[in-house]
Design an enzyme around this catalytic site. Structure first.
Site, PDB file in Angstrom:
ATOM      1  N   ASN A   1       0.866  -1.176   0.000  1.00 60.45           N
ATOM      2  CA  ASN A   1       0.000   0.000   0.000  1.00 60.45           C
ATOM      3  C   ASN A   1       0.908   1.233   0.000  1.00 60.45           C
ATOM      4  O   ASN A   1       1.364   1.679   1.044  1.00 60.45           O
ATOM      5  CB  ASN A   1      -0.896  -0.056   1.254  1.00 60.45           C
ATOM      6  CG  ASN A   1      -1.811   1.146   1.368  1.00 60.45           C
ATOM      7  OD1 ASN A   1      -1.723   2.082   0.586  1.00 60.45           O
ATOM      8  ND2 ASN A   1      -2.684   1.118   2.363  1.00 60.45           N
TER       9      ASN A   1
ATOM     10  N   ARG B   1      -2.530  -1.950  -3.471  1.00 58.67           N
ATOM     11  CA  ARG B   1      -3.595  -0.953  -3.447  1.00 58.67           C
ATOM     12  C   ARG B   1      -3.350  -0.009  -4.625  1.00 58.67           C
ATOM     13  O   ARG B   1      -2.285   0.621  -4.716  1.00 58.67           O
ATOM     14  CB  ARG B   1      -3.530  -0.156  -2.155  1.00 58.67           C
ATOM     15  CG  ARG B   1      -4.552   0.918  -2.132  1.00 58.67           C
ATOM     16  CD  ARG B   1      -4.346   1.834  -0.974  1.00 58.67           C
ATOM     17  NE  ARG B   1      -5.574   2.557  -0.719  1.00 58.67           N
ATOM     18  CZ  ARG B   1      -5.788   3.230   0.379  1.00 58.67           C
ATOM     19  NH1 ARG B   1      -4.883   3.255   1.324  1.00 58.67           N
ATOM     20  NH2 ARG B   1      -6.905   3.879   0.556  1.00 58.67           N
TER      21      ARG B   1
ATOM     22  N   HIS C   1     -11.735   5.108  -1.041  1.00 59.63           N
ATOM     23  CA  HIS C   1     -11.753   4.346   0.224  1.00 59.63           C
ATOM     24  C   HIS C   1     -12.459   2.999   0.065  1.00 59.63           C
ATOM     25  O   HIS C   1     -12.928   2.419   1.038  1.00 59.63           O
ATOM     26  CB  HIS C   1     -12.426   5.139   1.376  1.00 59.63           C
ATOM     27  CG  HIS C   1     -11.621   6.301   1.856  1.00 59.63           C
ATOM     28  ND1 HIS C   1     -12.179   7.511   2.177  1.00 59.63           N
ATOM     29  CD2 HIS C   1     -10.301   6.442   2.068  1.00 59.63           C
ATOM     30  CE1 HIS C   1     -11.229   8.349   2.566  1.00 59.63           C
ATOM     31  NE2 HIS C   1     -10.073   7.718   2.506  1.00 59.63           N
TER      32      HIS C   1
ATOM     33  N   ARG D   1      -7.798  18.727   3.271  1.00 55.76           N
ATOM     34  CA  ARG D   1      -8.636  18.969   2.077  1.00 55.76           C
ATOM     35  C   ARG D   1      -9.943  19.655   2.477  1.00 55.76           C
ATOM     36  O   ARG D   1     -10.505  19.344   3.528  1.00 55.76           O
ATOM     37  CB  ARG D   1      -8.964  17.645   1.387  1.00 55.76           C
ATOM     38  CG  ARG D   1      -7.807  17.078   0.600  1.00 55.76           C
ATOM     39  CD  ARG D   1      -8.100  15.684   0.086  1.00 55.76           C
ATOM     40  NE  ARG D   1      -7.206  14.717   0.706  1.00 55.76           N
ATOM     41  CZ  ARG D   1      -7.381  13.404   0.684  1.00 55.76           C
ATOM     42  NH1 ARG D   1      -8.422  12.880   0.067  1.00 55.76           N
ATOM     43  NH2 ARG D   1      -6.531  12.608   1.277  1.00 55.76           N
TER      44      ARG D   1
END
Ligand code: ADP
Length: 396
Positions: A9, A87, A175, A235
Site C-alpha cells: 500500500n 492498493r 476508500h 482537504r
C-alpha cells in the site's frame, strides 16, 4: 517453507506492507510512515526476522526505498511468495474488481495517472519494484474505486454536459478497500441486518461516507477526485465551485496554487490554523481548534442526512479509520447531530470505544469497527489467484 501473499500500500508519503499466509493469517506488517525518514514500524510473527535488515535508508527517494524493501523481503528465509496484491487508487470505469496486472492493464492504469497524480504513480512504481525482484510473480491490482461501481447511474453522474460524462467525468468514489473490508465483517456485528441500510464513516486524514444496501455501495461522498465531500485533514471537501472561479478569475491565483490550497492547506489545518491532526486539535485550548472540530462534525452530519435520503432511511451507522475508531469526542458530536434520525448514543460505551456504542433503545445501531485495507487486498488477491489456478486446471 512459508507460502505467502505480499500486500503493498504505497501512499502519497507512506509505504505500508504486509505478509499473509494462504489462509490469510497475518505474518508481518510494516509501516514506513514518512518516505525518506529512516524509520519503520514492524509487527507480527515474522517481524523479528526482518528487524536485522535495519531501517530504510534516510533521505532516500521512493524508488530506492521500494527496491530496499523488496530486496529485504526476498532475503526472508523459507518465504515463498505466491502473489503480490497492490492498493491502486484509481481503476477508472473499466475495473469493477481486482485484476491481475499484465501489460494491457498496466497501460490502462498509467492512463489514469492524471486522475490521481498524488497516488497512482507511487502505486505503479511499487508494481515495477516487485516485478524487478520477482519477474514471474502474479501481481494483482486492488482498487479504491471498484467498490463503488455498484452505484446507480444517478448517483454516479454529475449534472454536467453529457460529453463530459461520456468522457469519464464521474463520481468514482474512493476508500473502497476500507468499505469492502467493513462490508465483509458487518454480518459478525449485525447478523441479517448487515444487508439493510448502512452508512460507513471512514474518518481518517482522508474522510468519506459510503451508503450501502445489501452490503454494496449505492452512494458515496467522494467524487471525481478525493477532494469532494467531507472536510478532511488538509482537504476542503465540497465547496461552492464559484469559490474556485473567484480565486482564479478575481484573485488571479494559478490553477496549481488553487489545487494546493484545496488539497493541502484547507480542512482541519486551514480552519484551525494549527494542525490537520484531530489529536492535536482536541488537546488545544485555541477556539479555532474547537471550531475546526465542530465544522468537521457538522459536515459529517449534513452529508449523512443526504445519504439517509439516498437510502430512504437508516438501520446502522459505522465509525472507522483513525478518527472514527479513536475519537470518542468526535463520535459524540456527530451522534448528537443525528439524534433526529433515531440514533441514540450510549455515553459509557462510546467513551470505552466498544463495538456497539448505541443504546439498547436506539433505532439505529451505531458501531465502531477497525478497518483493515491490507486484509481486503489479501482477500482479493487470494481469490483471484485461486480462480486462475482453478481455470488453468479446468482447461488442461
Ligand atoms: P490516514 O487517512 O492517513 O490513514 P488515519 O486513519 O491514520 O489516517 O487517521 C488519522 C487521524 O486519526 C488523525 O487526525 C489523528 O489525529 C486521528 N487519531 C488517531 N488516534 C486518535 C486518538 N486516539 N484520538 C483522536 N484522534 C485520533
Amino acid at each position: 517453507m512459508t507460502e505467502a501473499i505480499l500486500v503493498l500500500n504505497a501512499g502519497s508519503s507512506s509505504l505500508k506492507f504486509a505478509l499473509y499466509d494462504l489462509e490469510l493469517a497475518p505474518l508481518c506488517r510494516g509501516d514506513i510512515e514518512e518516505i525518506g525518514r529512516a524509520n519503520m514500524e514492524l509487527s507480527g510473527p515474522l517481524a523479528d526476522q526482518l528487524k536485522p535488515y535495519g531501517s530504510p535508508p534516510e533521505h532516500a527517494d521512493r524508488d530506492t526505498i521500494n527496491a530496499w524493501l523488496v530486496a529485504n523481503l526476498r532475503k526472508l528465509p523459507g518465504l515463498v511468495l505466491r502473489a503480490a496484491g497492490h492498493r491502486i487508487v484509481h481503476g477508472g470505469r473499466r475495473f469493477r474488481g481486482a485484476v491481475q496486472i499484465d501489460a494491457d492493464v498496466l497501460a490502462e492504469l498509467r492512463s489514469l495517472v492524471p486522475l490521481a497524480p498524488d497516488h497512482q504513480p507511487h502505486n505503479l512504481a511499487m508494481v515495477a519494484a516487485v516485478a524487478a525482484q520477482w519477474p514471474d510473480l502474479p501481481q494483482v491490482a486492488c482498487f479504491d474505486t471498484a467498490f463503488h461501481r455498484t452505484q446507480p447511474r444517478l448517483a454516479e453522474i454529475f449534472p454536467l454536459p453529457r460529453a463530459l460524462t461520456d468522457a469519464g467525468v464521474l463520481r468514482y468514489g474512493f476508500h473502497g478497500l476500507s468499505y469492502q473490508y467493513i462490508a465483509s465483517v458487518l454480518p459478525d456485528y449485525l447478523g441479517a441486518a448487515a444487508n439493510g441500510r448502512v452508512i460507513i464513516a471512514h474518518l481518517g486524514n482522508g474522510a468519506s461516507l459510503c451508503a450501502l444496501e445489501n452490503r454494496e455501495s449505492v452512494a458515496t461522498t467522494m467524487g471525481f477526485t478525493t477532494v469532494e465531500g467531507l472536510m478532511m485533514g488538509t482537504r476542503s471537501g465540497s465547496i461552492d465551485p464559484g469559490v474556485v472561479l473567484h480565486l482564479i478569475l478575481q484573485e488571479k491565483m494559478t490553477a496549481e496554487a488553487v489545487a494546493r490550497l484545496l488539497n493541502k492547506e484547507s480542512g482541519l489545518l486551514g480552519v484551525s490554523g494549527i494542525s490537520s491532526d484531530v489529536r492535536s486539535l482536541e488537546a488545544s485550548p485555541d477556539p479555532h481548534a474547537a471550531e475546526a472540530l465542530e465544522l468537521f462534525a457538522y459536515r459529517v452530519i449534513r452529508e449523512t442526512g443526504s445519504l439517509i435520503a439516498a437510502l430512504g432511511g437508516l438501520d446502522a451507522f459505522v465509525f472507522t479509520a483513525g478518527i472514527g475508531e479513536n475519537s470518542a469526542n468526535m463520535r459524540k458530536m456527530i451522534c448528537d447531530g443525528l439524534e433526529w434520525a433515531g440514533l441514540s448514543l450510549d455515553f459509557r460505551r462510546n467513551a470505552a470505544s466498544e463495538k456497539r456504542i448505541s443504546t439498547e433503545a436506539s433505532k439505529i445501531s451505531v458501531l465502531v469497527i477497525p478497518t483493515n485495507e491490507e486484509m481486503a487486498i489479501a482477500t482479493n488477491t487470494r481469490q483471484l489467484i485461486c480462480r486462475k489456478a482453478a481455470q488453468a486446471q479446468f482447461s488442461q
